[in-house]
Enzyme design. Structure first.
Site, PDB file in Angstrom:
ATOM      1  N   GLU A  88       1.004  -1.435  -0.239  1.00 18.53           N
ATOM      2  CA  GLU A  88      -0.004   0.336  -0.315  1.00 18.53           C
ATOM      3  C   GLU A  88       1.083   1.145   0.131  1.00 18.53           C
ATOM      4  OE1 GLU A  88      -3.301   0.431  -0.370  1.00 18.53           O
ATOM      5  OE2 GLU A  88      -3.273  -1.670  -1.060  1.00 18.53           O
ATOM      6  N   TRP A 134       1.643   1.519  -3.635  1.00 21.58           N
ATOM      7  CA  TRP A 134       0.842   2.050  -4.211  1.00 21.58           C
ATOM      8  C   TRP A 134       0.759   3.711  -4.415  1.00 21.58           C
ATOM      9  CZ3 TRP A 134      -2.748   1.810  -8.077  1.00 21.58           C
ATOM     10  CH2 TRP A 134      -2.773   0.426  -8.450  1.00 21.58           C
ATOM     11  N   TRP A 186     -20.546  11.823 -20.370  1.00 22.14           N
ATOM     12  CA  TRP A 186     -20.609  11.841 -18.796  1.00 22.14           C
ATOM     13  C   TRP A 186     -21.786  13.275 -18.587  1.00 22.14           C
ATOM     14  CZ3 TRP A 186     -17.722   9.116 -15.632  1.00 22.14           C
ATOM     15  CH2 TRP A 186     -16.338   9.301 -16.248  1.00 22.14           C
ATOM     16  N   ASN A 229     -10.310   3.320   3.265  1.00 28.67           N
ATOM     17  CA  ASN A 229     -10.445   3.729   1.731  1.00 28.67           C
ATOM     18  C   ASN A 229     -10.610   2.779   0.809  1.00 28.67           C
ATOM     19  OD1 ASN A 229      -8.178   3.767  -0.262  1.00 28.67           O
ATOM     20  ND2 ASN A 229      -7.932   1.434   0.128  1.00 28.67           N
ATOM     21  N   TRP A 279     -15.386  12.477 -13.039  1.00 32.38           N
ATOM     22  CA  TRP A 279     -14.828  12.292 -12.258  1.00 32.38           C
ATOM     23  C   TRP A 279     -13.526  13.937 -11.421  1.00 32.38           C
ATOM     24  CZ3 TRP A 279      -9.247  13.579 -12.398  1.00 32.38           C
ATOM     25  CH2 TRP A 279      -8.781  13.331 -14.192  1.00 32.38           C
ATOM     26  N   TRP A 287      -8.894   8.159  -8.279  1.00 38.60           N
ATOM     27  CA  TRP A 287      -9.547   9.059  -8.916  1.00 38.60           C
ATOM     28  C   TRP A 287      -9.760   8.578 -10.566  1.00 38.60           C
ATOM     29  CZ3 TRP A 287     -14.642  10.633  -7.962  1.00 38.60           C
ATOM     30  CH2 TRP A 287     -15.383  10.727  -6.539  1.00 38.60           C
TER      31      TRP A 287
END
Length: 461
Positions: free
Chosen positions: A259, A262, A290, A325, A343, A366
């Site tokens: 993590e 990431w 969108w 998360n 987004w 995102w």
């Protein structure tokens, strides 16, 4: 004795601070500059500013009330201070946002032209973005090979540096200090960061891999605000956790460190693709249709969608400046794939309300959920909010904590109150459409619509 400026930014700590460590044998002028220009198009959100004010106050205490807080253009201020205080060295730790990279290059060149030693360091990443490349000497596009082949086979993260504040000498700069309003439920200090980390290690690291997705359980570290603001370093975390091998299951250690990987990958993406906060990395998404629905967007923002798990997560954000998360992924999927809202809207809302609002992590995450980014979730991966709720909040503890108007509803009906019998709702004091909203969208129908639009987008390419 040399006289040195240490310029603090996203490194609001003393321990394991390479820039500060470089100055420990000098007379030190520690400074922080509120420089809105260096933030580019991303000025601090309200909660970020509140966290920063508290972090600076705490850092000042750690520095024996010697921290100088100024406002204006960094280059102009630093040059003036260097002249007024006969400064020989200026040290700072690197930031990786595009606007800051450009400003730092100008600062370093300008100081060197004046004959002042200017040096920057890595204090916030385990591996700097330009050091990890694939066999073709190009940036990785996918996380797993980036982390497993690139990072883990690269030079290990540097060792942690310890500093004794009591032994330091300061350049005198009298200044009034402020005392900001504390943040409920958070100890915004370097010691607070270490306490949160050690508490997580003691109570949450064992079992992390399987339990981290359950928002009501203590198996997430809650370190993201401290990491973003540099109140604890990833190196401190990395080496401490590595040292627990044999005491904590290997799968939990590996998953937790991945993590951190990431987080590194987010900075890596931003460095190699500076327009990540605004532009789809996968250009096919430039053609995606969108929806613009201010009413649905506001319902999502306020936690009034009628989907309890979504509302719980969005209210957690509003009330605490933080969100679990797993819940971040669930609400992001709901916004972009059930409501079909861009987004960008979610990115900006998180930026304004998260204490850990981080340009790299926020933008990359995102785009990942929307399907438009590096190594993104496939377009057809749409989180089913109801199934996520039933799986990861099975007893409804998280929902009851953040959506108290549903607290009396039996767990069987808590995840989908619109399906509950009227008598059950009445007994729980719930009147749909009044005390709690009906769902603003049908999950199955909206999923089908999203898949159709994604297919049209791909066909058009």
């Amino acid at each position: 004795m040399n006289r040195s400026i240490v310029l603090f930014r996203l490194d609001l700590r003393i321990q394991d601070n390479p820039a500060f460590n470089a100055a420990v044998n000098d007379q030190i002028l520690p400074i922080y500059i509120h420089d809105t220009k260096s933030l580019g198009d991303w000025p601090l959100g309200h909660n970020s500013q509140q966290w920063l004010d508290n972090a600076l106050s705490s850092l000042n205490e750690t520095l024996n009330n010697q921290l100088v807080i100024l406002e204006g253009d960094t280059l102009s201020i630093v040059k003036t201070l260097c002249e007024e205080h006969q400064i020989q060295n200026v040290y700072w730790n690197r930031c990786y946002e595009p606007s800051r990279i450009a400003a730092d290059k100008t600062l370093k060149a300008s100081l060197k032209d004046l004959g002042i030693h200017a040096e920057s360091f890595n204090a916030s990443l385990l591996w700097e973005p330009w050091t990890i490349l694939n066999q073709q000497q190009e940036p990785y596009k996918v996380y797993t090979p980036y982390y497993r082949k690139g990072c883990l086979n690269s030079t290990p993260p540097r060792a942690v540096e310890a500093i004794q504040v009591e032994q330091l000498e300061w350049i005198d700069f009298p200044q009034e200090k402020s005392s900001p309003k504390p943040i409920a439920q958070w100890d915004v200090s370097e010691q607070g960061a270490m306490n949160v980390f050690l508490n997580f290690v003691a109570e949450g690291l064992s079992g992390y891999k399987k339990q981290r997705d359950f928002p009501a359980r203590p198996h997430t570290s809650r370190l993201s605000p401290y990491l973003h603001w540099g109140m604890i370093s990833p190196n401190q975390i990395w080496h401490h956790v590595k040292g627990l091998t044999g005491m904590v299951p290997d799968e939990d250690i590996d998953h937790f460190l991945s993590e951190l990987g990431w987080r590194e990958f987010s900075y890596y993406q931003l460095y190699h693709y500076p327009s990540l906060p605004t532009d789809n990395w996968q250009k096919t998404f430039d053609r995606f249709e969108w929806e613009e629905s201010p009413e649905q967007l506001e319902a999502w923002q306020m936690g009034k969608t009628g989907i309890p798990i979504i509302d719980a997560a969005m209210r957690e954000l509003l009330n605490t400046g933080y969100m679990h998360n797993r819940m971040r992924m669930v609400v992001a999927s709901f916004l972009t794939k059930n409501l079909l809202i861009h987004w960008h809207e979610g990115e900006h809302w998180f930026w304004e309300h998260l204490y850990d609002a981080d340009l790299a992590s926020n933008s990359a995450s995102w785009q990942w959920v929307a399907g438009s980014g590096f190594d993104a979730a496939p377009y057809f991966r749409i989180f089913n909010s109801l199934l996520q709720s039933q799986k990861f909040d099975p007893e409804g503890d998280y929902i009851r904590q953040h959506v108290p108007e549903l607290a009396q509803l039996p767990t069987k009906h808590l995840h989908a109150p619109w399906e509950a019998p009227e008598a059950i709702l009445k007994e729980a004091g719930i009147h749909l459409g009044s005390t709690y909203p009906y769902p603003i969208v049908d999950l199955k129908t909206s999923r089908k619509e999203a898949l159709e639009r994604y297919s049209q987008m791909k066909d058009a390419s």
